[in-house]
Design a protein around this motif. Structure first.
Motif, PDB file in Angstrom:
ATOM      1  N   ILE A 166       0.834  -1.211   0.000  1.00 18.98           N
ATOM      2  CA  ILE A 166       0.000   0.000   0.000  1.00 18.98           C
ATOM      3  C   ILE A 166       0.867   1.258   0.000  1.00 18.98           C
ATOM      4  N   VAL A 171       0.163   7.312   2.157  1.00 22.53           N
ATOM      5  CA  VAL A 171       0.774   7.009   3.454  1.00 22.53           C
ATOM      6  C   VAL A 171       1.614   8.193   3.909  1.00 22.53           C
ATOM      7  N   ALA A 186      -2.777   1.042   9.133  1.00 24.92           N
ATOM      8  CA  ALA A 186      -4.026   1.548   8.555  1.00 24.92           C
ATOM      9  C   ALA A 186      -4.995   1.709   9.716  1.00 24.92           C
ATOM     10  N   ILE A 217      -1.887   5.450   7.465  1.00 19.97           N
ATOM     11  CA  ILE A 217      -2.800   5.663   6.359  1.00 19.97           C
ATOM     12  C   ILE A 217      -4.220   5.586   6.904  1.00 19.97           C
ATOM     13  N   ASN A 218      -5.029   6.568   6.550  1.00 11.37           N
ATOM     14  CA  ASN A 218      -6.379   6.626   7.089  1.00 11.37           C
ATOM     15  C   ASN A 218      -7.277   5.586   6.430  1.00 11.37           C
ATOM     16  N   PHE A 219      -8.034   4.864   7.278  1.00 11.59           N
ATOM     17  CA  PHE A 219      -8.952   3.852   6.759  1.00 11.59           C
ATOM     18  C   PHE A 219     -10.254   3.884   7.555  1.00 11.59           C
ATOM     19  N   THR A 288      -8.232   6.867  -1.189  1.00 13.25           N
ATOM     20  CA  THR A 288      -7.397   5.995  -0.362  1.00 13.25           C
ATOM     21  C   THR A 288      -8.228   4.894   0.285  1.00 13.25           C
ATOM     22  N   LEU A 292      -7.789   0.832  -0.393  1.00 13.78           N
ATOM     23  CA  LEU A 292      -7.480  -0.103   0.696  1.00 13.78           C
ATOM     24  C   LEU A 292      -8.483  -1.256   0.702  1.00 13.78           C
ATOM     25  N   THR A 300      -9.683  -2.240  11.228  1.00  6.61           N
ATOM     26  CA  THR A 300      -8.658  -1.364  11.785  1.00  6.61           C
ATOM     27  C   THR A 300      -8.448  -1.697  13.257  1.00  6.61           C
TER      28      THR A 300
END
Length: 329
Positions: A166, A171, A186, A217-219, A288, A292, A300
């Motif tokens: 990823i 990121v 994530a 990394i935002n999830f 993003t 993902l 998460t």
């Protein structure tokens, strides 16, 4: 935390001439097995780890059984006769002292003692339960003692961590930016597990920030105020300040908190607000999240070390062990 509902397919070989790599057709459009595999990467890996843990527990139980068999054979007795004789010798009128002894060994035995306190009232049921629980505790103690002294070699290995790249996505990094070892999380600002994990992550970061490149990394389920505010702060090189402030904030992340944080960090609040609410900012965060999902992430926090998916864990010991392994390669 988010969970996407996926269906698991088990493929059986048949005499059909159909291409085995195609799992479905939709209006003439073929869906390949590789597409399905990418979508279920993490869930499949988690299931494989669960199966591994079940096998490992069963293997330990089998090893203990074999150890007792060896003890029995050494004195010329069968397994059951040996255990019966051993238990009789150990108990021999010492029920009270055994309860005190085994009641403080560990949780495996403690639950028996809690049940005994409710039924050992002199009734027939209580006496039977008492004897059975003491017998189980004595046998467990024997098995554990033999296990701890034995020379044991296991050849059962956990599943190989699947590759999960990823790094080409959105990121954000800190730590040693030139390090060969990368630790990416994530995570979701609104996820309780993520907030709890942040405490563990801080400890790991403090110890390894000079040796490892740490990424976030935002999830989230969708672009949120928290995720958008962090992404907007990238323009002002304040991403990590926003990231830390949000995770440390114990109340709801609302606009007042976000703009107060921007002001405290010396940003032009009106300019920052325009960046936060811009379509470009929203699309970047949303893109993003979608990517993902396409790559098989479904929960998460998800941890990825050197492009390898890590079985879900919040354990400082386990994660630092994995990091040490990568650093020694």
């Amino acid at each position: 935390m988010k969970y996407l509902v996926f269906l698991y397919f088990f493929f059986l070989y048949s005499c059909s001439n159909r291409d085995k790599s195609i799992v479905a057709e939709v209006n003439g459009y073929e869906i390949s097995a590789s597409e399905l595999s990418r979508l279920t990467t993490q869930e499949t890996f988690d299931l494989l780890n669960t199966a591994y843990e079940i096998k490992l527990k069963a293997l330990d139980d089998l090893i203990k059984h074999k150890l007792i068999e060896q003890e029995a054979a050494a004195v010329g007795k069968t397994f059951n006769v040996f255990l019966d004789d051993y238990v009789k010798e150990m108990i021999n009128g010492k029920e009270d002292s055994l309860l005190m002894m085994f009641g403080s060994v560990d949780e495996r035995v403690l639950h028996s003692r809690e049940r005994l306190s409710k039924v050992s009232s002199g009734s027939i049921e209580g006496n039977i339960s008492l004897r059975n629980d003491i017998r189980a505790a004595v046998i467990q103690h024997l098995a554990d003692s033999l296990y701890n002294k034995a020379d044991i070699k296991r050849y059962l290995y956990p599943p190989k961590q699947p590759q999960c790249v990823i790094s080409d996505l959105n990121v954000r990094y800190r730590g040693n930016l030139n390090a060969a070892t990368t630790f990416i999380v994530a995570s979701d600002f609104d996820c309780k597990r993520c907030v709890d994990f942040e405490k563990t992550l801080k400890q790991i970061y403090s110890e390894y920030k000079d040796k490892v490149r740490f990424g976030f990394i935002n999830f989230a389920d969708e672009p949120t105020l928290a995720s958008l505010s962090c992404e907007a702060a990238v323009k002002y090189n304040k991403f990590w300040e926003f990231h830390d402030a949000i995770f440390e904030h114990e109340a709801l992340v609302d606009s007042a908190f976000v703009f107060d944080t921007a002001s405290r960090l010396g940003l032009d609040v009106e300019e920052y607000k325009q960046e936060l609410l811009s379509a470009v900012n929203y699309d970047r965060v949303n893109h993003t999240i979608n990517k993902l999902m396409e790559r098989g992430l479904f929960a998460t926090p998800t941890i990825i070390i050197n492009d390898r998916l890590i079985y879900i864990t919040n354990s400082y010991e386990e994660l630092t062990r994995l990091l040490k392994q990568e650093l020694e390669l």
